[in-house]
Motif scaffolding. Sequence first.
Motif, PDB file in Angstrom:
ATOM      1  N   ASN A 118       0.811  -1.218   0.000  1.00  0.00           N
ATOM      2  CA  ASN A 118       0.000   0.000   0.000  1.00  0.00           C
ATOM      3  C   ASN A 118       0.843   1.266   0.000  1.00  0.00           C
ATOM      4  O   ASN A 118       0.333   2.355  -0.307  1.00  0.00           O
ATOM      5  CB  ASN A 118      -0.935   0.007   1.217  1.00  0.00           C
ATOM      6  CG  ASN A 118      -1.943  -1.116   1.180  1.00  0.00           C
ATOM      7  OD1 ASN A 118      -2.368  -1.541   0.112  1.00  0.00           O
ATOM      8  ND2 ASN A 118      -2.337  -1.609   2.343  1.00  0.00           N
ATOM      9  N   ASN A 119       2.118   1.150   0.353  1.00  0.00           N
ATOM     10  CA  ASN A 119       2.955   2.341   0.437  1.00  0.00           C
ATOM     11  C   ASN A 119       3.470   2.808  -0.921  1.00  0.00           C
ATOM     12  O   ASN A 119       4.136   3.840  -0.990  1.00  0.00           O
ATOM     13  CB  ASN A 119       4.144   2.069   1.359  1.00  0.00           C
ATOM     14  CG  ASN A 119       3.714   1.853   2.801  1.00  0.00           C
ATOM     15  OD1 ASN A 119       2.701   2.384   3.242  1.00  0.00           O
ATOM     16  ND2 ASN A 119       4.485   1.070   3.529  1.00  0.00           N
ATOM     17  N   VAL A 120       3.197   2.063  -1.981  1.00  0.00           N
ATOM     18  CA  VAL A 120       3.663   2.486  -3.303  1.00  0.00           C
ATOM     19  C   VAL A 120       3.005   3.791  -3.706  1.00  0.00           C
ATOM     20  O   VAL A 120       3.659   4.729  -4.173  1.00  0.00           O
ATOM     21  CB  VAL A 120       3.384   1.382  -4.339  1.00  0.00           C
ATOM     22  CG1 VAL A 120       3.694   1.876  -5.742  1.00  0.00           C
ATOM     23  CG2 VAL A 120       4.228   0.156  -4.044  1.00  0.00           C
ATOM     24  N   SER A 121       1.683   3.870  -3.542  1.00  0.00           N
ATOM     25  CA  SER A 121       0.977   5.106  -3.888  1.00  0.00           C
ATOM     26  C   SER A 121       1.421   6.253  -2.988  1.00  0.00           C
ATOM     27  O   SER A 121       1.519   7.404  -3.438  1.00  0.00           O
ATOM     28  CB  SER A 121      -0.530   4.896  -3.776  1.00  0.00           C
ATOM     29  OG  SER A 121      -0.882   4.484  -2.462  1.00  0.00           O
ATOM     30  N   MET A 122       1.697   5.964  -1.727  1.00  0.00           N
ATOM     31  CA  MET A 122       2.169   7.007  -0.814  1.00  0.00           C
ATOM     32  C   MET A 122       3.532   7.528  -1.248  1.00  0.00           C
ATOM     33  O   MET A 122       3.791   8.740  -1.232  1.00  0.00           O
ATOM     34  CB  MET A 122       2.228   6.458   0.604  1.00  0.00           C
ATOM     35  CG  MET A 122       2.702   7.457   1.640  1.00  0.00           C
ATOM     36  SD  MET A 122       2.773   6.764   3.299  1.00  0.00           S
ATOM     37  CE  MET A 122       4.077   5.543   3.092  1.00  0.00           C
ATOM     38  N   LEU A 123       4.422   6.621  -1.665  1.00  0.00           N
ATOM     39  CA  LEU A 123       5.739   7.035  -2.140  1.00  0.00           C
ATOM     40  C   LEU A 123       5.631   7.867  -3.410  1.00  0.00           C
ATOM     41  O   LEU A 123       6.298   8.908  -3.541  1.00  0.00           O
ATOM     42  CB  LEU A 123       6.611   5.802  -2.385  1.00  0.00           C
ATOM     43  CG  LEU A 123       7.990   6.059  -2.999  1.00  0.00           C
ATOM     44  CD1 LEU A 123       8.836   6.926  -2.078  1.00  0.00           C
ATOM     45  CD2 LEU A 123       8.696   4.746  -3.291  1.00  0.00           C
ATOM     46  N   ALA A 124       4.790   7.432  -4.352  1.00  0.00           N
ATOM     47  CA  ALA A 124       4.623   8.190  -5.593  1.00  0.00           C
ATOM     48  C   ALA A 124       4.011   9.562  -5.325  1.00  0.00           C
ATOM     49  O   ALA A 124       4.427  10.573  -5.924  1.00  0.00           O
ATOM     50  CB  ALA A 124       3.740   7.399  -6.568  1.00  0.00           C
ATOM     51  N   GLU A 125       3.059   9.613  -4.417  1.00  0.00           N
ATOM     52  CA  GLU A 125       2.438  10.895  -4.083  1.00  0.00           C
ATOM     53  C   GLU A 125       3.430  11.844  -3.433  1.00  0.00           C
ATOM     54  O   GLU A 125       3.477  13.039  -3.752  1.00  0.00           O
ATOM     55  CB  GLU A 125       1.251  10.647  -3.156  1.00  0.00           C
ATOM     56  CG  GLU A 125       0.534  11.911  -2.718  1.00  0.00           C
ATOM     57  CD  GLU A 125      -0.608  11.627  -1.767  1.00  0.00           C
ATOM     58  OE1 GLU A 125      -1.101  12.576  -1.130  1.00  0.00           O
ATOM     59  OE2 GLU A 125      -1.001  10.445  -1.655  1.00  0.00           O
ATOM     60  N   GLU A 126       4.239  11.310  -2.520  1.00  0.00           N
ATOM     61  CA  GLU A 126       5.222  12.155  -1.842  1.00  0.00           C
ATOM     62  C   GLU A 126       6.329  12.594  -2.806  1.00  0.00           C
ATOM     63  O   GLU A 126       6.865  13.708  -2.678  1.00  0.00           O
ATOM     64  CB  GLU A 126       5.825  11.393  -0.660  1.00  0.00           C
ATOM     65  CG  GLU A 126       6.812  12.177   0.173  1.00  0.00           C
ATOM     66  CD  GLU A 126       6.171  13.332   0.930  1.00  0.00           C
ATOM     67  OE1 GLU A 126       6.920  14.219   1.365  1.00  0.00           O
ATOM     68  OE2 GLU A 126       4.929  13.338   1.072  1.00  0.00           O
ATOM     69  N   TRP A 127       6.670  11.764  -3.763  1.00  0.00           N
ATOM     70  CA  TRP A 127       7.731  12.098  -4.705  1.00  0.00           C
ATOM     71  C   TRP A 127       7.285  13.154  -5.720  1.00  0.00           C
ATOM     72  O   TRP A 127       8.046  14.046  -6.086  1.00  0.00           O
ATOM     73  CB  TRP A 127       8.182  10.828  -5.423  1.00  0.00           C
ATOM     74  CG  TRP A 127       9.254  11.060  -6.451  1.00  0.00           C
ATOM     75  CD1 TRP A 127      10.395  11.784  -6.305  1.00  0.00           C
ATOM     76  CD2 TRP A 127       9.262  10.578  -7.802  1.00  0.00           C
ATOM     77  NE1 TRP A 127      11.130  11.783  -7.473  1.00  0.00           N
ATOM     78  CE2 TRP A 127      10.452  11.042  -8.404  1.00  0.00           C
ATOM     79  CE3 TRP A 127       8.383   9.790  -8.536  1.00  0.00           C
ATOM     80  CZ2 TRP A 127      10.765  10.750  -9.726  1.00  0.00           C
ATOM     81  CZ3 TRP A 127       8.717   9.492  -9.850  1.00  0.00           C
ATOM     82  CH2 TRP A 127       9.885   9.971 -10.435  1.00  0.00           C
ATOM     83  N   LYS A 128       6.024  13.069  -6.170  1.00  0.00           N
ATOM     84  CA  LYS A 128       5.551  13.956  -7.227  1.00  0.00           C
ATOM     85  C   LYS A 128       4.841  15.208  -6.718  1.00  0.00           C
ATOM     86  O   LYS A 128       4.532  16.097  -7.507  1.00  0.00           O
ATOM     87  CB  LYS A 128       4.587  13.190  -8.143  1.00  0.00           C
ATOM     88  CG  LYS A 128       5.230  12.065  -8.935  1.00  0.00           C
ATOM     89  CD  LYS A 128       6.275  12.587  -9.914  1.00  0.00           C
ATOM     90  CE  LYS A 128       5.655  13.422 -11.017  1.00  0.00           C
ATOM     91  NZ  LYS A 128       6.667  13.869 -12.003  1.00  0.00           N
ATOM     92  N   ARG A 129       4.550  15.282  -5.423  1.00  0.00           N
ATOM     93  CA  ARG A 129       3.803  16.433  -4.933  1.00  0.00           C
ATOM     94  C   ARG A 129       4.647  17.704  -5.038  1.00  0.00           C
ATOM     95  O   ARG A 129       5.882  17.660  -4.936  1.00  0.00           O
ATOM     96  CB  ARG A 129       3.379  16.216  -3.486  1.00  0.00           C
ATOM     97  CG  ARG A 129       4.513  16.296  -2.483  1.00  0.00           C
ATOM     98  CD  ARG A 129       4.000  16.315  -1.050  1.00  0.00           C
ATOM     99  NE  ARG A 129       5.096  16.280  -0.081  1.00  0.00           N
ATOM    100  CZ  ARG A 129       5.750  17.362   0.320  1.00  0.00           C
ATOM    101  NH1 ARG A 129       5.424  18.552  -0.174  1.00  0.00           N
ATOM    102  NH2 ARG A 129       6.729  17.264   1.195  1.00  0.00           N
ATOM    103  N   PRO A 130       4.015  18.860  -5.223  1.00  0.00           N
ATOM    104  CA  PRO A 130       4.765  20.120  -5.211  1.00  0.00           C
ATOM    105  C   PRO A 130       5.349  20.373  -3.822  1.00  0.00           C
ATOM    106  O   PRO A 130       4.717  20.027  -2.811  1.00  0.00           O
ATOM    107  CB  PRO A 130       3.693  21.165  -5.567  1.00  0.00           C
ATOM    108  CG  PRO A 130       2.602  20.397  -6.228  1.00  0.00           C
ATOM    109  CD  PRO A 130       2.606  19.040  -5.598  1.00  0.00           C
ATOM    110  N   PRO A 131       6.530  20.956  -3.736  1.00  0.00           N
ATOM    111  CA  PRO A 131       7.135  21.178  -2.414  1.00  0.00           C
ATOM    112  C   PRO A 131       6.280  22.040  -1.507  1.00  0.00           C
ATOM    113  O   PRO A 131       6.158  21.765  -0.316  1.00  0.00           O
ATOM    114  CB  PRO A 131       8.479  21.835  -2.744  1.00  0.00           C
ATOM    115  CG  PRO A 131       8.761  21.442  -4.147  1.00  0.00           C
ATOM    116  CD  PRO A 131       7.431  21.343  -4.831  1.00  0.00           C
ATOM    117  N   GLY A 132       5.653  23.107  -2.089  1.00  0.00           N
ATOM    118  CA  GLY A 132       4.827  23.972  -1.265  1.00  0.00           C
ATOM    119  C   GLY A 132       5.619  24.576  -0.125  1.00  0.00           C
ATOM    120  O   GLY A 132       6.723  25.091  -0.304  1.00  0.00           O
TER     121      GLY A 132
END
Length: 345
Positions: free
Chosen positions: A72-86
Amino acid sequence: MDKFRMIFQFLQSNQESFMNGICGIMALASAQMYSAFDFNCPCLPGYNAAYSAGILLAPPLVLFLLGLVMNNNVSMLAEEWKRPPGRRAKDPAVLRYMFCSMAQRALIAPVVWVAVTLLDGKCFLCAFCTAVPVTVLGNGSLAPGLSPPDLARLLARVPCPEIYDGDWLLAREVAVRYLRCISQALGWSFVLLTTLLAFIVRSVRPCFTQAAFLKSKYWSHYIDIERKLFNETCTEHAKAFAKVCIQQFFEAMNHDLELGHTDGALATAPASSAAPPVTDIGADEEREKLRGITDQGTMNRLLTSWHKCKPPLQLGQEEPPVGNGWAGGGPRPLRKEVATYFSKV
């Protein structure tokens, strides 16, 4: 149903143990798949090596990808990697820790497949049967009488006892034992190396980089917990939003029906009286769950702000306004509600 719910809650609360169990099941499944697999060497020069390489490498790749997909952490890793830094910087060390944790579990089943394949010896026998030293193991005096293509064609049939006809040059049992001995030696060496590598990664490495390891582990767990709590908060809000919306619909329909049954009231009433009066649409707890977000546009702005501009990891500090009054630019998406969520984390 209560038992299944308790089991599901236990698995959710012990996700690491659950994923370790899944990896163990996949490892056993890979060994069972190999035992049920019908290995048919083509026994042709040039095809034996390609077939064996496919059997040795393709299933481990599939098992590795399945191990990543089931995590389940694959989507979390992809989300954290691609999210804008903000306003929250991305830490590469945390991303590496998350990926390494997933990769370690996903590699268990492929390692078992490769080890079982080498220990069995069929794949290695098919791949390297043409490289058997005939002059050492067979009748070396007869080997020069064959051309290299004919010798390769003859040795390529060693894995196939029903069509091998070269016992006059090299006994098939001798070649099979020779190649399987080498294959099993490579298999046990592979098992030993992977075990030592796993021991070093899991035990020795944290001792030399304990501070960095603890930081990466903590923030990796934080990202996971934050994501779960945000999803739970959104689910709770969506349920309350749907409940209030349905209550409003039924109350409006009830009001229209009451007006329709009144003789001449709908025709003689002014246009302003056609709208239903404002009524109490729910209990106080439902209003609290809505947190002031009562329309689709506001909720969309809040979700967009959460993706593009997550608040910094500084609890109890007021965020400085930027632009038109908040750090994200554009309409302020109810920072109070997001802060309320973070107070739960």
